[in-house]
Design a protein around this motif. Structure first.
Motif, PDB file in Angstrom:
ATOM      1  N   TRP A 107     -13.878 -11.255  59.358  1.00  0.00           N
ATOM      2  CA  TRP A 107     -15.026 -12.133  59.101  1.00  0.00           C
ATOM      3  C   TRP A 107     -15.599 -11.948  57.693  1.00  0.00           C
ATOM      4  O   TRP A 107     -16.219 -12.873  57.145  1.00  0.00           O
ATOM      5  CB  TRP A 107     -16.124 -11.915  60.157  1.00  0.00           C
ATOM      6  N   ARG A 108     -15.388 -10.789  57.083  1.00  0.00           N
ATOM      7  CA  ARG A 108     -15.918 -10.569  55.729  1.00  0.00           C
ATOM      8  C   ARG A 108     -15.213 -11.427  54.679  1.00  0.00           C
ATOM      9  O   ARG A 108     -15.655 -11.467  53.516  1.00  0.00           O
ATOM     10  CB  ARG A 108     -15.830  -9.085  55.360  1.00  0.00           C
ATOM     11  N   ARG A 167     -23.110 -12.680  61.833  1.00  0.00           N
ATOM     12  CA  ARG A 167     -22.939 -11.228  61.887  1.00  0.00           C
ATOM     13  C   ARG A 167     -23.947 -10.612  62.853  1.00  0.00           C
ATOM     14  O   ARG A 167     -23.598  -9.714  63.638  1.00  0.00           O
ATOM     15  CB  ARG A 167     -23.110 -10.610  60.498  1.00  0.00           C
ATOM     16  N   HIS A 168     -25.176 -11.076  62.843  1.00  0.00           N
ATOM     17  CA  HIS A 168     -26.174 -10.558  63.776  1.00  0.00           C
ATOM     18  C   HIS A 168     -25.759 -10.831  65.218  1.00  0.00           C
ATOM     19  O   HIS A 168     -26.000  -9.995  66.106  1.00  0.00           O
ATOM     20  CB  HIS A 168     -27.537 -11.183  63.492  1.00  0.00           C
ATOM     21  N   GLU A 171     -23.342  -8.179  66.089  1.00  0.00           N
ATOM     22  CA  GLU A 171     -24.036  -6.910  66.295  1.00  0.00           C
ATOM     23  C   GLU A 171     -24.755  -6.899  67.641  1.00  0.00           C
ATOM     24  O   GLU A 171     -24.756  -5.873  68.346  1.00  0.00           O
ATOM     25  CB  GLU A 171     -25.016  -6.665  65.155  1.00  0.00           C
ATOM     26  N   LEU A 202     -17.566  -3.893  62.228  1.00  0.00           N
ATOM     27  CA  LEU A 202     -18.990  -3.569  62.156  1.00  0.00           C
ATOM     28  C   LEU A 202     -19.190  -2.068  61.939  1.00  0.00           C
ATOM     29  O   LEU A 202     -20.336  -1.604  61.879  1.00  0.00           O
ATOM     30  CB  LEU A 202     -19.704  -3.997  63.442  1.00  0.00           C
ATOM     31  N   PRO A 206     -22.314  -2.370  55.016  1.00  0.00           N
ATOM     32  CA  PRO A 206     -22.541  -3.819  54.795  1.00  0.00           C
ATOM     33  C   PRO A 206     -21.847  -4.318  53.546  1.00  0.00           C
ATOM     34  O   PRO A 206     -21.664  -3.561  52.606  1.00  0.00           O
ATOM     35  CB  PRO A 206     -24.068  -3.906  54.645  1.00  0.00           C
TER      36      PRO A 206
END
Length: 206
Positions: A107-108, A167-168, A171, A202, A206
């Protein structure tokens, strides 16, 4: 933008409770999933990594649960089929659909679009892409598709917010999965949760 996990039907799975899903669909990962949906996601991520690890990762367990979790808990590079899906919520048009061989652990790549190379591909069939041009990011559903493949452009700052929200969601799912593992896999809860964090990228900074 939503993090989605590609799902297969699991009619014969009995190691823990899972939900009913059709094959080749997607499960949206967030903190609102039911316990059965979390169980489905954990099952699918473990199944994505159901390979025979190298000898240095230790002998394979002999119990059914240990065998199923062995790849997830010992493989150095983990895979979670899916990615970040981008949909126009007004029209329902999909501009980015994770294709074959794309995984949530990449995803990054979205951050690379914003701050690095300026371009990323998200698998094939379809071959969705994102390309930054100045302060705008162009999303194409299938660059190898026929004429009329959905295309849209977003301000880079808006896309950055969408990526942060997705991303949240990941998480939040990981927190939910950790609590689920404590209840359903108490003997493996900590390593399973750590492995899920690695599979979703994750665990790194960051």
């Amino acid at each position: 933008m939503q993090p989605v996990l590609e799902i297969f039907a699991a009619d014969d799975f009995a190691l823990w409770p899972v939900g009913e899903h059709e094959s080749f669909g997607y499960l949206v990962l967030n903190g609102k999933l039911t316990p059965a949906e979390v169980g489905t996601a954990v099952m699918r991520i473990a199944d994505c990594n159901d390979f025979e690890p190298e000898e240095e990762h230790g002998p394979c367990p002999t119990d059914q649960l240990g065998i199923f979790l062995h790849g997830l808990l010992t493989m150095p590079d983990l895979f979670a089929a899916g990615g970040f899906r981008v949909t126009d919520t007004t029209t329902g048009t999909v501009f980015v659909e994770p294709g074959c061989c794309n995984g949530l652990e990449t995803w990054r790549d979205w951050l690379d679009v914003l701050d690095g190379t300026g371009r990323a591909h998200f698998g094939h069939d379809p071959s969705s892409t994102a390309e930054r041009v100045g302060d705008t990011v162009r999303l194409t559903h299938d660059v190898h598709g026929t004429d009329g493949s959905p295309v849209t452009e977003l301000p880079a700052d808006q896309l950055r917010r969408l990526v942060a929200d997705a991303r949240h969601d990941l998480e939040d799912f990981l927190g939910l999965a950790g609590a689920w593992a404590e209840q359903h896999l108490p003997a493996h809860a900590a390593p399973v949760t750590a492995a899920l964090a690695r599979a979703l990228d994750l665990a790194s900074s960051p």
